[in-house]
Design an enzyme around this catalytic site. Structure first.
Site, PDB file in Angstrom:
ATOM      1  N   GLU A 177       0.827  -1.224   0.000  1.00  0.00           N
ATOM      2  CA  GLU A 177       0.000   0.000   0.000  1.00  0.00           C
ATOM      3  C   GLU A 177       0.850   1.257   0.000  1.00  0.00           C
ATOM      4  O   GLU A 177       0.666   2.173   0.815  1.00  0.00           O
ATOM      5  CB  GLU A 177      -0.961  -0.009   1.193  1.00  0.00           C
ATOM      6  CG  GLU A 177      -2.022  -1.081   1.063  1.00  0.00           C
ATOM      7  CD  GLU A 177      -3.163  -0.940   2.077  1.00  0.00           C
ATOM      8  OE1 GLU A 177      -2.958  -0.303   3.115  1.00  0.00           O
ATOM      9  OE2 GLU A 177      -4.250  -1.485   1.817  1.00  0.00           O
ATOM     10  N   GLU A 376      -5.772  -8.267  -1.024  1.00  0.00           N
ATOM     11  CA  GLU A 376      -6.463  -8.030   0.249  1.00  0.00           C
ATOM     12  C   GLU A 376      -7.894  -7.624  -0.057  1.00  0.00           C
ATOM     13  O   GLU A 376      -8.128  -6.813  -0.953  1.00  0.00           O
ATOM     14  CB  GLU A 376      -5.832  -6.887   1.062  1.00  0.00           C
ATOM     15  CG  GLU A 376      -4.492  -7.193   1.652  1.00  0.00           C
ATOM     16  CD  GLU A 376      -3.960  -6.065   2.550  1.00  0.00           C
ATOM     17  OE1 GLU A 376      -4.775  -5.292   3.089  1.00  0.00           O
ATOM     18  OE2 GLU A 376      -2.739  -5.974   2.686  1.00  0.00           O
TER      19      GLU A 376
END
Ligand code: BG6
Length: 478
Positions: A177, A376
């Site tokens: 991320e 995810e």
């Protein structure tokens, strides 16, 4: 029809959120080890302390003690039929201070054993190199990725593990991320993503985000170049937090705001995939007066170190609106995100938007034409254990089912090239944003609460049996 035969069904976690053993086997402290626990119910945020202080509660120090339970936990994932398991290597298990010359053999051995265990069950490891867990010493001594020397330390770490595990791991990701710091460069995000020690009110936060972000992108590109020399079959991806930004209305100003918001949030993905910094970013730096250190040689590395696939997480979408006083369409999450009336939210206020996953798959396909992996996607919720020990987490099944359906439509109807889906997180672990144990995502319940009470025993929730069926039928039976 539907998902490819070798589709990587599985789950994802990160070392610091489950391993524990924070000072065992020669591991040094990481930035996650100086973060205290927060609490959603009392709205207390996590704090970053100056080193490890007595009397503070650091939930990542023990986490769920996967360090000692990994064989049992991987066996449970195998029982669900996992084809892939995404986790990360804790950088400070391998280089305890980050700038050490020699890696820590005990740390390397730990991951050898873990990967061997996965292979025993035919589970493919999908490995993140840096998932919010830079060695704390690098943050302290060098101010993290603000210092170009951290690029070399990262590349040394990456090449060490690429070489060691070249026959055990095929799928890699560089920075988790990486873009989460972009539109909200607060101390919490900067320490997670860039490991920069700062405070929320520091006016330089945004400039530092761009400089350290560029340095991370260079580190990623150089790691990819070296990785492909070590094993040309490696698939090395990026990892982007996909939070699609919708225009609040069809007012053209809202659309332009949306475009600027997407630029600001996803320029990292453009660099990872296209190999150059887009013009809109150079223009933004000029306008803000940011002097970013990026040499011609570094630009060349960005060009040669593009990713093989786009890995991304998906939890929610947001809507943004134009403010008349914001003539330049500068996007800041705290000012420009507005409520989306069409969506419900979770107990943590995260909007629930299954169609957003299909939208995001198409957005990425249209822009880059590269394979994708959803690494995810999951639902954090409070679970209730019944007297007989069972847990009915139908809300989690509903969330995952609706997202997998939308993902299946993107594959079947829109033709996106999707390699796999590793939901977050197959087993209850410490929440990254709040440090809580009671924000649970797992199919496997772990008996430990926010106060640290519980015997760490594992048990199967209702969703465990549901996901087993999903994998068995390659996503046909949801
Ligand atoms: C992503 C992170 O932001 O979302 C994970 O990559 C994190 O590390 C996950 O755990 C869910 O967020 P949270 O804050 O609910 O744990």
């Amino acid at each position: 029809m539907s998902f490819r035969k070798d589709f990587l069904w599985g789950g994802a976690v990160a070392a610091h959120q489950l391993e524990g053993g924070w000072d065992q086997g020669g591991k040094g402290p990481s930035i996650a080890d100086v973060m205290t626990a927060g609490d959603n119910k009392t709205h207390s945020p996590r704090r970053i302390t100056d080193g490890i202080l007595p009397g503070e509660n650091y939930p990542n120090h023990e986490a769920i003690d996967f360090y000692h339970h990994y064989k049992e936990d991987i066996a449970l994932m195998a029982e669900m039929g996992f084809k892939a398991f995404r986790t990360s290597i804790a950088w400070s298990r391998i280089f305890p201070n980050g700038d050490d010359e020699i890696p820590n053999e005990e740390g390397l051995k730990f991951y050898d054993d873990m990967f061997d265990t996965m292979h025993q069950y035919g589970i493919e490891p999908v490995i993140t190199l840096a998932h919010f867990e830079m060695p704390y010493a690098l943050a302290k001594k060098y101010n993290g990725f603000m210092d170009k020397r951290c690029i070399d330390f990262f590349v040394r770490y990456a090449t060490t593990v690429f070489t060691r595990y070249k026959d055990k791991v095929k799928y890699w990701m560089t920075f988790n991320e990486i873009n989460n710091q972009s539109a909200n460069p607060c101390a919490h995000h900067l320490i997670q993503e860039g490991a920069i020690l700062t405070t929320d009110d520091n006016p330089d936060n945004e400039y530092m985000m761009y400089q350290s972000g560029i340095n991370e992108l260079i580190a990623s590109a150089r790691a990819i170049i070296e990785g492909h020399k070590i094993n040309p079959d490696f698939q090395i991806g990026c990892m982007i937090a996909m939070v699609p930004l919708y225009a609040h209305s069809c007012d053209p100003n809202d659309f332009m705001e949306m475009t600027a918001a997407n630029h600001k949030r996803y320029w990292f993905m453009d660099v990872h995939a296209n190999g150059f910094v887009p013009n809109y970013i150079f223009k933004y730096w000029d306008r803000k007066g940011y002097k970013i250190d990026l040499s011609e040689e570094e630009k060349e590395d960005l060009k040669n170190g593009t990713v093989d696939y786009i890995g991304w997480s998906y939890y929610m979408s947001h809507a943004c609106a134009y403010r008349p006083e914001n003539k330049d369409f500068d996007f800041y999450e705290d000012k420009d995100i507005v409520k989306n009336e069409y969506l419900k939210v979770s107990d943590w206020g995260w909007p629930i938007d299954p169609m957003g996953i299909r939208y995001a798959l198409n957005y990425i396909e249209d822009r880059y034409h590269k394979p994708q992996m959803i690494v995810e996607n999951g639902f954090g919720a409070y679970d209730k254990v019944e007297e007989d020990g069972s847990i009915d987490d139908s809300y989690r099944i509903d969330y995952l089912r609706s997202h997998i359906e939308a993902m299946r439509d993107a594959v079947n109807e829109d033709g996106v090239d999707l390699l796999g889906y590793t939901m977050w997180a197959p087993i209850d672990i410490v929440s990254a944003s709040t440090g809580e144990m009671d924000k649970r995502y797992g199919f496997i319940y772990v008996n430990k609460n926010n106060a640290g009470e519980g015997d760490l025993s594992r048990s199967r929730k209702k969703s465990f049996f549901w996901y087993k069926k999903v994998i068995e039928t390659n996503g046909e039976q949801l």
